[in-house]
Design an enzyme around this catalytic site. Sequence first.
Site, short mmCIF file in Angstrom:
data_model
loop_
_atom_site.label_atom_id
_atom_site.label_comp_id
_atom_site.label_asym_id
_atom_site.label_seq_id
_atom_site.Cartn_x
_atom_site.Cartn_y
_atom_site.Cartn_z
N GLY A 106 0.83 -1.20 0.00
CA GLY A 106 0.00 0.00 0.00
C GLY A 106 0.86 1.25 0.00
N ALA A 107 1.96 1.20 -0.77
CA ALA A 107 2.97 2.25 -0.71
C ALA A 107 2.76 3.37 -1.72
CB ALA A 107 4.36 1.63 -0.92
N ASP A 130 -1.62 -7.16 -5.99
CA ASP A 130 -2.86 -7.38 -5.26
C ASP A 130 -2.49 -8.31 -4.11
OD1 ASP A 130 -5.25 -8.26 -4.19
OD2 ASP A 130 -6.13 -8.87 -6.10
N VAL A 131 -2.44 -7.77 -2.88
CA VAL A 131 -1.96 -8.56 -1.74
C VAL A 131 -2.87 -9.73 -1.40
CG1 VAL A 131 -0.66 -6.66 -0.71
CG2 VAL A 131 -3.07 -7.01 -0.06
N TYR A 154 -14.21 -3.07 8.37
CA TYR A 154 -12.89 -2.47 8.64
C TYR A 154 -12.47 -2.69 10.10
CZ TYR A 154 -9.27 1.20 8.49
OH TYR A 154 -8.09 1.91 8.54
N ALA A 194 -11.48 -6.28 10.60
CA ALA A 194 -10.18 -6.56 9.99
C ALA A 194 -9.05 -6.00 10.83
CB ALA A 194 -10.13 -5.96 8.58
N LYS A 195 -9.20 -4.77 11.32
CA LYS A 195 -8.15 -4.14 12.10
C LYS A 195 -7.99 -4.79 13.47
CE LYS A 195 -6.69 -1.12 9.12
NZ LYS A 195 -5.41 -1.37 8.43
#
Length: 250
Positions: free
Chosen positions: A10-11, A60-61, A151, A154-155
């Site tokens: 995500g850089a 795509d991770v 979200y 996930a976090k």
Amino acid sequence: MADRVAIVTGAARGIGAAVAQRLAADGFAVALLDLDEQAVRDGAEKIVAGGGKAFAAKLDVSDEAQVNEVVARVADELGAPTVLVNNAGILRDNLLFKMTADDWDAVINVHLRGAFLMSKAVQAYQTKEGWGRVVNLSSTSALGNRGQANYSAAKAGLQGFTKTLAIELGKFGVTVNAIAPGFIATEMTAATAARMGVDFEDLKKGAAQTIPVQRVGTPDDIAHTTSFLVSEGAGFVSGQVIYVAGGPKD
């Protein structure tokens, strides 16, 4: 850190871009990975222009084959990657009754599956080298946030993932920590403001009033914390979740 190689997912912009630039300044060779290939190429060129070493690739991770292929390319281009910053993330905000299964799956796949796949691929190099650092980007939303069931889950999951990897990888000289940012001014938070129909400057001012240090965060705030966690000096810090939010969080 001249011989160390770091991967940042995500850089392309925001926190990931700031982390990549900071790690390059610290002396790491840096692989910048993101779906936005042009943006990470620009970031890598900036590092190289400043005298550093960098590699950029589209990724795509959540795609296992892509992850394994790109991590192998990083090793070929820069050397064995021993630092991993799992920063890739997306938002698909909505209240539960409006949230679709696709909204849920997309967020879980990028944040959780992506961190799993990247960590699994990189740990092979870390354990062989007998040294490594993993930093996972969580969020204060892990504590719960309206309209972010996917979200937040996930976090929060990343925090459990962090603590488990710290236990499993510690004997190989690998530390694993998580950073949980509070309100950070990025393109993503600006987009959130737009979806809410709120002026971004007004949103930041309002948020700052609720934060003890009386300002919102910047990507550099997260980059500085990452810099410490991947340093030699942080070798006895592992399995921790550090809230970088301008004040205490429960």
